[in-house]
Enzyme design. Structure first.
Site, short mmCIF file in Angstrom:
data_model
loop_
_atom_site.label_atom_id
_atom_site.label_comp_id
_atom_site.label_asym_id
_atom_site.label_seq_id
_atom_site.Cartn_x
_atom_site.Cartn_y
_atom_site.Cartn_z
N LYS A 46 5.60 8.41 8.13
CA LYS A 46 4.82 9.59 8.53
C LYS A 46 5.30 10.20 9.83
CE LYS A 46 1.94 9.74 5.06
NZ LYS A 46 1.47 10.92 4.36
C1 LIG Z 1 1.09 3.27 4.01
C2 LIG Z 1 1.31 4.51 3.24
N1 LIG Z 1 2.01 4.46 2.11
C3 LIG Z 1 2.22 5.55 1.35
C4 LIG Z 1 1.72 6.78 1.70
C5 LIG Z 1 1.90 7.92 0.76
O1 LIG Z 1 2.83 8.88 1.20
P1 LIG Z 1 2.57 10.43 0.90
O2 LIG Z 1 1.34 10.80 1.67
O3 LIG Z 1 3.78 11.11 1.42
O4 LIG Z 1 2.37 10.60 -0.56
C6 LIG Z 1 0.98 6.87 2.87
C7 LIG Z 1 0.35 8.13 3.25
O5 LIG Z 1 -0.54 8.19 4.09
C8 LIG Z 1 0.77 5.72 3.67
O6 LIG Z 1 0.07 5.77 4.82
#
Ligand SMILES: Cc1ncc(COP(=O)(O)O)c(C=O)c1O
Length: 325
Positions: A44
């Site tokens: 992120k």
């Molecule tokens: C630990 C974790 N894995 C996966 C994701 C998913 O990614 P995306 O929001 O880009 O779909 C997030 C999103 O907040 C996350 O915090």
């Protein structure tokens, strides 16, 4: 001298590492993109930078402003790095199911955190989405990035994650696998990769209790699919604008228990201490192994670091309490 001018200069360019023991029954090469190498220890960071950069360019984030975001934790951390650098205040709303470590990390980074109940509808005034929106209307000179619907999110992955994977695999990638939360990771990366080679398959990982798989397959938003689950960061009870369903070839459901056990296995068998959704993504690859052939090159995203889940999946008492072991 060889140094970076700011910690945020180190965002992206994360390593790609071959998995060996955990994928021994899978045909083909499985490569993990280890996003905990980002300075905020999650994928992120990439969007934290892009959301702020685009808002500054559009003039919606001004000097001395306050950023208010609804986050499962990692986006808050990504925004915090940049907010500190550029002198913005940061407020995050989070649901109470997120790990204590994530909340404490945000507080350590000078973020004001509002904890909201998990088990309320998204449009309920107490939900973490509604509280963020309300704070945005109340606080002058504030900006609500809204990672769910702000397309700067998937743009970050189109500009960075996709090109990195293409180069790191020398264009040989055949399958891309990622957990889906806001959808930014899967949609932005998939767009870049499919523009390079339309035959690349894109698989989204969805926890039980989330609406994505059914929505993808039937085009119906089924509220009966929604119930509380443990896996953090993936799955939704809304359809974020960042999910580009046309670019996703299939969704695979993974249980909380299987994801937790796989995350522990990844640490013990590969030496990779990764987060809960990483185990989910890897489980998805293994559940779909019959679709893979010897020469396939699978890239699976591992979004964050295991240190965020020490009191949960890496804690025997928590695992026993949830009947996972
Ligand atoms: C630990 C974790 N894995 C996966 C994701 C998913 O990614 P995306 O929001 O880009 O779909 C997030 C999103 O907040 C996350 O915090």
């Amino acid at each position: 001298m060889n140094y970076s001018n700011h910690i945020s200069d180190l965002i992206g360019n994360t390593p790609l590492v071959k998995l060996n023991k955990v994928t021994k029954d899978v045909q083909g090469t499985v490569l993990a993109k280890i996003e905990s190498f980002n300075p905020g220890h999650s994928i992120k960071d990439r969007i934290g930078l892009q959301l702020i950069r685009d808002a500054e360019k559009k003039g919606i984030l001004k000097k001395g402003g306050t950023i208010i975001e609804a986050t499962s934790g990692n986006t808050g951390m990504g925004l915090a790095l940049i907010a500190i650098q550029r002198g913005y205040k940061l407020i995050c709303t989070m649901s109470d199911k997120q790990s204590k470590e994530k909340i404490d990390i945000l507080k350590a980074m000078d973020v004001k955190v509002h904890i909201c109940p998990t088990n309320v509808a998204p449009d309920h005034p107490d939900s973490y989405y509604s509280v963020a929106k309300k704070l945005n209307t109340e606080i002058p000179n504030s900006f609500y990035p809204n990672q769910y619907d702000n397309l700067s999110n998937k743009k970050a992955h189109y500009l960075t994650t996709g090109p990195e994977i293409w180069e790191q695999t020398d264009g040989k990638i055949t399958h891309f696998v990622a957990g889906v939360g806001t959808g930014g990771t899967i949609s932005g990366t998939a767009k870049f990769l499919k523009e390079k080679n339309k035959n690349i398959k894109v698989w989204g990982i969805d926890p039980y209790g989330s609406v994505f798989k059914k929505y993808h397959e039937t085009n119906t938003f089924d509220e009966k699919e929604i119930y509380p689950y443990m896996t953090e960061g993936i799955g939704e009870d809304i359809i974020p604008k960042n999910v580009d369903f046309q670019l996703i070839d299939l969704f695979e459901k993974v249980s909380d228990k299987d994801a937790a056990l796989m995350t522990r296995k990844l640490a013990k068998e590969e030496g990779i201490l990764a987060g809960y959704s990483c185990g989910a993504a890897l489980c998805g690859v293994i559940q779909l192994k019959n679709k893979l052939k010897k020469n396939d090159v699978v890239v699976v995203i591992l979004p964050d670091h295991g240190s965020r889940y020490l009191a949960k999946i890496f804690n025997d008492e928590w695992m026993k309490k949830n009947k996972f072991i």
